[in-house]
Scaffold this active site. Structure first.
Site, PDB file in Angstrom:
ATOM      1  CG  ASP A  67     -42.249  48.960   7.525  1.00 62.66           C
ATOM      2  OD1 ASP A  67     -43.398  48.611   7.182  1.00 62.66           O
ATOM      3  OD2 ASP A  67     -41.980  50.129   7.866  1.00 62.66           O
TER       4      ASP A  67
HETATM    5  C1  NOJ Z   1     -45.201  50.755   6.361  1.00 65.15           C
HETATM    6  C2  NOJ Z   1     -45.067  51.522   7.623  1.00 65.15           C
HETATM    7  O1  NOJ Z   1     -43.743  51.996   7.746  1.00 65.15           O
HETATM    8  C3  NOJ Z   1     -45.422  50.702   8.852  1.00 65.15           C
HETATM    9  O2  NOJ Z   1     -45.387  51.544   9.971  1.00 65.15           O
HETATM   10  C4  NOJ Z   1     -46.768  50.074   8.670  1.00 65.15           C
HETATM   11  O3  NOJ Z   1     -47.126  49.368   9.835  1.00 65.15           O
HETATM   12  C5  NOJ Z   1     -46.724  49.157   7.465  1.00 65.15           C
HETATM   13  N1  NOJ Z   1     -46.377  49.933   6.272  1.00 65.15           N
HETATM   14  C6  NOJ Z   1     -48.043  48.458   7.213  1.00 65.15           C
HETATM   15  O4  NOJ Z   1     -48.959  49.372   6.743  1.00 65.15           O
END
Ligand code: NOJ
Length: 922
Positions: A305
């Site tokens: 993530d």
């Molecule tokens: C953090 C989020 O937890 C995730 O779901 C997302 O895809 C990414 N940021 C990118 O925005």
């Protein structure tokens, strides 16, 4: 990671302006820093409660052995074998936050036709852009209980992603599961049950990928609360929350939907922010190497993530394949754990070249190549030799006519900075405003309508006549006066709630508000646009009040009305005094209908039993089609067929304290899943706690009979599955460390400041002398084949059909409608394992049945459906009994199961006493 605000970008830019106009890295310092950061201190985490172990699992099982990836891997191997070290590293590492058009952008390998890949949110639409559909949220899909609609939405989502040039879509979400009713992101997934989540996730994956777009199943694993989800920088200060999950619970609940998505062929997995059992998910070798890549046979790409990577070598060895968005701890400084650092660690022998080759082969096999039109942007930053046109087919077929991105996640303007986070950036075309909506509003509206869940309907209050005198209350009925996209990433709760907040959102092209749809439909409508009940109203006996209330939640980067992502301030109550509004309306009007837009369960006890509250409708999170989808139901054009994807408890304290939000602890917050398998209805049943409305509850305007159930044994039961096949061969490459010159800056290269490159100033100086403190348990000898593995998702025998059930469903009422047939399994009474009394294992939704019409519904029960995860043998075991049968309960909620079939006698009957507590209503 949150899209970082303009102001923070500006501040960071100003702070660092003096540091580097064009980055000239000091690689000796970089190596030292990498070794400090990547070494033992970063891998040592706080201790977790006894019994929760993140055992080391090394090495990474290479991909390429699963049969339906063979062709893709064979072709990828030919490409990867000819790549330079720089090209390989490029594909593994994002180029940095706000350094490309998408929320994530990899480096490229243009000699092979591989451009910067575009990774873009979200699970309900293409985020941060225009001319897209804002689909209903995952929880709304879950409430339809329709596999066909889950697939149809996936198909439309993927078509829009492809139309915008997205290579890797960052959805669907099957973690969180909804263990914590207050959890902020439960609404992005499909419901508080592994089987419901699994179907939602797998069908969405199939739909998205039918377009050649790579789906990303996320977040693996244990992302059940938003607060404290990330490390606080510097990491020593406070580590991300640790989700402490025992092995059986991990298998039977939380990883179940991920395994199903992998079985469906998902191309990418995103790790979660939180630690699992004390080890950061982005470098948790047991979760990535052990569970995903060995046991579940995952052949695609594992990414972290955003900004969750906390080490370079550690994450590489633990099985991470792609670092997103590429930056190290702090974005915008041009510093990374991979990029040039990965080049270094391969050159000095710390990271085996075979691991890098595996990362890249996984990526190339999955993505394929995009026919690339070189733009000035590309040629400035990415020129590396000649672009070949020797396209080949890979797993997702992106080599054929795949469009490059035609939008920018950073700006809505037609032109803007090519690299917003760079100190100096050229200007580019940023948005071409391509409209990808087609007629997807139809599938969106179908889902929003089919999700609508009728919880209560006294005296057939619903459906309404279009000539009824309607008094409408609550701001949730109307649009945000500032526009539906007024709040960035929907981080406000103003007007009708169509989605929660955070990166799991998309911009509305329009938001069809309920009040507008009601006014289009009904003749006599008065709207009171306030969440306070107006004074001085006079009500007549025939007036019908419709009260709109909602409950919101989202992602942790924004706090909305005191809720830090999770419903930390509002609890499970409606927002803006919604309960008081309902109560006031109920005191005035004889007939009150409550319509609720909500991210999850709410407590309804304050008003549910009031005599004038005649009907209650959960409309979940309908996305852009909040209006007509609702009036389709309210006025009887369609009969409701939604069912709750979670239970509605009487009180929050009915759940175990372990599923409450956990608060601050020094250094690391521990979130221990001590309730094990007992979440939602599993817990309530175990403790005989009556819910207000049971999991799966949902009324219709018609009635259905379910009769003549049959059970057919298909495969004889054996306690252990047939032995899996051995892991097959995987690509073999040269193990010689590549020449250092492969990562030297190309002659005349015009580097963009802070852009992440694989290049080193003085690569020849890198030597393999020196030692690296490898993580505890690191080894290079492959692990023995896990008994539960053998194919994508696990041992294929786990999906052998053991029993087929059938039931005749007949529409016995006056409206056309759809029924949902659910099957809950009860394990044999002599089952030695502590197991929930009943568990959902199969479900099907009928077609629309006209009054009097019938359908035979068949459902399959697989080996996995009957199995328990045995932590000792690390295998799925069926507790076969010669005297006590499995019982298969058939009905339309976890508390309305009127038929039961027995495994041993092969008999089905009705009227059997259900071994679970009856709900207070429904
Ligand atoms: C953090 C989020 O937890 C995730 O779901 C997302 O895809 C990414 N940021 C990118 O925005």
């Amino acid at each position: 990671m949150a899209r970082v605000t303009f102001i923070s970008v500006l501040l960071l830019t100003l702070v660092s302006l003096g540091l580097a106009m064009v980055r000239t890295p000091n690689y000796a310092a970089d190596i030292k820093r990498a070794q400090q950061l990547q070494g033992s201190s970063k891998n040592k985490r706080n201790s977790v409660p006894a019994g929760y172990v993140a055992a080391p699992y090394y090495p990474t099982p290479p991909g390429g052995w699963v049969s339906n990836w063979t062709a893709a891997y064979a072709k990828a191997q030919k490409v990867v074998a000819n790549m330079t070290l720089a090209e390989k590293v490029n594909l593994t590492t994002g180029v940095g936050e706000d350094m490309g058009r998408c929320v994530g952008n990899t480096g490229s390998a243009l000699r092979f036709g591989i451009p910067n890949l575009c990774l873009q949110d979200s699970a309900l639409g293409v985020a941060d852009t225009d001319n897209v559909t804002a689909f209903p949220a995952g929880i709304t899909v879950g409430a339809t209980w329709s596999k066909a609609l889950a697939y149809a939405r996936g198909l439309a989502l993927g078509a829009e992603a492809r139309g915008k040039g997205v290579n890797i879509q960052l959805g669907p979400v099957v973690g969180p599961m909804g263990r914590k009713p207050r959890g902020g992101r439960n609404w992005e997934g499909f419901g508080a049950d592994p089987v419901l989540q699994a179907w939602g996730g797998a069908e969405t994956v199939k739909g998205i990928q039918a377009n050649g777009v790579i789906a990303t199943i996320k977040h693996f694993i244990g992302n059940e609360q938003e607060a404290y989800r990330m490390d606080i920088i510097p990491h020593g200060l406070m580590q991300a929350i640790s989700s402490n999950i025992d092995d059986r619970t991990l298998h039977e609940l939380y990883s179940w939907p991920f395994a199903e998505a992998i079985r469906a062929g998902v191309g990418a997995v995103m790790m979660s922010y939180n630690d699992v059992n004390g080890s950061a998910s982005s470098q948790n070798s047991m979760m990535i190497n052990g569970i995903l890549k060995d046991e579940f046979g995952f052949q695609g790409i594992v990414m972290c993530d955003w900004l969750a990577q906390i080490s370079g070598v550690g994450s590489a060895l633990a099985g991470l394949d792609m670092a997103m968005p590429g930056d190290g701890d702090i974005p915008f400084f041009g510093l990374a754990y991979w990029a040039y650092e990965l080049s270094t660690s391969v050159l000095n022998g710390t990271v085996p070249l075979s691991r890098l080759n595996d990362m890249v082969t996984r990526i190339v096999a999955t993505i394929s190549r995009v026919p690339l039109v070189l733009t000035s942007t590309h040629s400035k930053t990415l020129r590396r030799g000649m672009l070949t046109r020797d396209y080949q087919w890979y797993q997702l077929g992106q080599d054929q006519d795949y469009p490059p991105p035609n939008f920018s996640a950073n700006t809505a303007n037609p032109t803007g900075l090519c690299y917003p986070a760079a100190v100096f950036s050229p200007t580019c075309v940023t948005n071409e405003y391509v409209n990808v909506q087609a007629d997807h509003f139809k599938v969106a509206r179908n889902i929003s309508r089919e999700a609508i869940t009728l919880l209560k309907n006294i005296n057939n209050t619903l459906p309404l006549s279009t000539s009824a005198v309607l008094k409408i209350f609550g701001s949730d009925a109307e649009n945000n006066p500032a526009g539906p996209n007024a709040c960035s990433e929907r981080a406000c709760d103003t007007g009708v709630l169509g989605m929660g907040w955070g990166t799991g959102t998309a911009n509305y092209p329009y938001l069809d508000a309920p009040i507008d749809a009601i006014k289009r439909k009904a003749a006599n409508v008065t709207y009171y646009s306030s969440d306070s009940f107006p004074s001085g109203l006079t009500a007549t006996a025939s007036d019908i009040a419709i009260v709109f209330v909602n409950s919101d939640s989202g992602e942790n980067q924004d706090t909305v009305e005191g809720n830090d992502g999770d419903r930390s301030a509002s609890g499970l109550y409606t927002w803006h005094g919604g309960d008081a509004l309902v109560e006031a309306a109920a005191a005035k009007y004889a007939t009150v209908i409550v319509v609720i837009h909500t991210v999850g369960p709410i407590l309804v006890e304050n008003w549910i039993d009031l005599p004038s509250v005649k009907a209650v409708v959960f409309a979940h999170l309908p996305g852009q089609e909040a209006g007509d989808s609702l009036t389709d139901i309210l006025f009887g054009d369609y009969s409701p067929s939604g069912h709750l994807p979670y239970s509605i408890p009487v009180a929050e304290s009915d759940y175990p304290s372990s599923v409450s939000l956990v608060g601050f602890e020094f250094f690391q917050v521990q979130d221990t899943f001590s309730e094990g398998l007992y979440i939602d209805y599993r817990y309530l049943n175990k403790h005989s706690i009556a819910p207000r409305f049971a999991f799966g509850h949902g009324l219709s305007y018609t009635t259905f009979s379910r009769t003549s159930a049959t059970i057919t044994a298909v495969t004889p039961l054996s306690s252990t599955p047939p032995t899996r096949a051995s892991t097959g061969s995987t690509p073999v490459y040269s193990t010689a460390i590549p020449p250092a010159s492969e990562v030297a800056w190309p002659a005349g290269f015009n580097a963009i400041s802070r852009y992440l490159y694989p290049y080193l100033d003085d690569p020849q100086s890198i030597s393999s002398s020196g030692t690296f403190n490898y993580p505890t348990g690191y080894q290079t000898t492959p692990q023995p084949d896990p008994p539960a593995g053998g194919d994508q998702g696990g041992n294929p025998a786990l999906w052998d059909v053991m029993f087929t059930l059938s039931v005749n469903v007949t529409n016995t009422g006056k409206f056309a409608g759809k029924d949902v047939v659910m099957v809950f399994v009860q394990y044999p009474s002599d089952n030695p394992w502590d197991t929930p009394i009943i568990q959902l294992r199969a479900f099907e939704k009928t077609d629309t049945l006209a009054a009097g019409e019938g359908e035979v519904v068949t459902l399959q029960i697989t080996r996995k459906d009957l199995s328990i995860w045995d932590v000792v043998s690390q295998n799925w075991i069926i507790p076969v009994s010669s005297t006590a049968p499995f019982l298969f309960w058939i009905g339309d909620s976890s508390a309305n199961l009127t038929l039961a079939c027995e495994s041993l006698s092969g008999k089905c009957s009705d009227g059997r006493a259900l071994p679970v507590v009856a709900p207070k209503s429904g």
